[in-house]
Write an enzyme that holds these catalytic residues in place. Structure first.
Site, PDB file in Angstrom:
ATOM      1  N   SER A   1      61.204  74.141 -29.576  1.00  0.00           N
ATOM      2  CA  SER A   1      60.014  74.528 -28.811  1.00  0.00           C
ATOM      3  C   SER A   1      58.784  73.838 -29.397  1.00  0.00           C
ATOM      4  O   SER A   1      58.540  73.922 -30.604  1.00  0.00           O
ATOM      5  CB  SER A   1      59.807  76.040 -28.849  1.00  0.00           C
ATOM      6  OG  SER A   1      58.546  76.369 -28.294  1.00  0.00           O
TER       7      SER A   1
ATOM      8  N   THR B   1      63.166  74.918 -13.832  1.00  0.00           N
ATOM      9  CA  THR B   1      61.998  74.775 -12.964  1.00  0.00           C
ATOM     10  C   THR B   1      62.336  74.937 -11.492  1.00  0.00           C
ATOM     11  O   THR B   1      61.546  75.486 -10.713  1.00  0.00           O
ATOM     12  CB  THR B   1      61.327  73.408 -13.205  1.00  0.00           C
ATOM     13  OG1 THR B   1      60.976  73.297 -14.592  1.00  0.00           O
ATOM     14  CG2 THR B   1      60.073  73.260 -12.370  1.00  0.00           C
TER      15      THR B   1
END
Length: 290
Positions: free
Chosen positions: A120, A252
């Site tokens: 991340s 997404t």
């Protein structure tokens, strides 16, 4: 059917980390209604972690987003409140090797696979900051669990080297790839639009990068891979399988089109396999073998 580390799934379609909040009823509803082969949880840390201040997500273009939520989560114990209606891949994080190990100990009773997030880009001291310790992290985690352990890596120049270090220390597979760190400036204030500043870019633009890395890593190690990044339709799924992925994470596209797109992609895959007379296993890594 697809088998990964003695876990048999109906097909390769799973939900990627970061899409579904770690709210038990919500996770259970998504499992029951849309039937993904597995769900990857948002990354959990040992204790609750507050997300960054808003704005944390912006839409750049159709199918392309940038976020800096910062691993905000309710803490590892929340995972144990989820009624498991489909296999869970539990994404774990932390600011130290010991914290990551402790998180695994807390969540492993609910997990089929542990996914260690060392990629991340959105929280200092977490994720990407720990990638250099990947070997030690794997050794520590493997000492407390018998579950398959996957490592989620980013789109870095040294990704093949880091993958090798993880596998050498006992990682069972890899999740490729996380988001790419990006920046958008507000032209009125000349400051970053996201409160945190930089953010992780996700969506369609990531697909060719993810595909290249998956193929390179599979070619080098022949390891089990969960492919993630920019998948929008069934042809993208086939591409990832051909490059070497065994499972494919949807992210997404679910934000953009809703969870019903899972069935749409599934039907496209089924029609393709029927037309070609193939099984999923026939396609995995085929581009590397040619």
């Amino acid at each position: 059917m697809i088998t990964i580390k003695n876990i048999t799934l109906n097909d390769p379609l799973i939900i990627a980390s970061g899409i579904i909040p770690d709210v038990p009823n919500y996770v259970e509803t998504i499992c029951e209604k849309y039937k993904p082969s597995a769900i990857t949880t948002k990354t959990v840390t040992l204790n609750p972690l507050e997300p960054h201040k808003p704005p944390t997500v912006i839409k750049l273009h159709d199918g392309i987003y940038m976020n800096a939520i910062g691993l905000g989560n309710p803490g590892a114990k929340a995972i144990n409140e989820i009624g498991v209606l489909c296999p869970l891949i539990v994404s774990v994080g932390g600011s130290s090797i010991n914290e990551i190990k402790e998180v695994v100990e807390v969540v492993q009773s609910k997990a089929k696979i542990i996914e260690i997030n060392v990629s991340s880009p959105n929280r200092k001291g977490y994720g990407e900051s720990l990638s250099k310790l990947i070997g030690d992290i794997i050794e520590s985690v493997k000492s407390v669990t018998k579950l398959p352990v996957f490592v989620k890596l980013g789109p870095w120049d040294n990704v093949i080297e880091l993958a090798g270090k993880a596998l050498e220390k006992g990682a069972d597979g890899l999740t490729l790839i996380n988001t790419i760190k990006g920046l958008i400036i507000d032209v009125e204030t000349f400051k970053p639009i996201l409160y945190y500043g930089t953010g992780g870019v996700s969506g369609r633009c990531l697909y060719p990068i993810a595909l290249r890395i998956i193929k390179d890593v599979y070619e080098e190690y022949g390891v089990d891979i969960i492919g993630v990044g920019g998948v929008y339709d069934w042809t993208d799924v086939i591409g990832m399988l051909a490059a070497g992925a065994k499972l494919v994470g949807l992210g997404t596209v679910l934000i953009e089109k809703g969870f019903s797109v899972i069935e749409e992609i599934r039907k496209g895959l089924q029609s393709y396999l029927l037309e070609k007379g193939l099984k999923f296993e026939d396609i995995i890594g085929i581009s590397v073998r040619k």
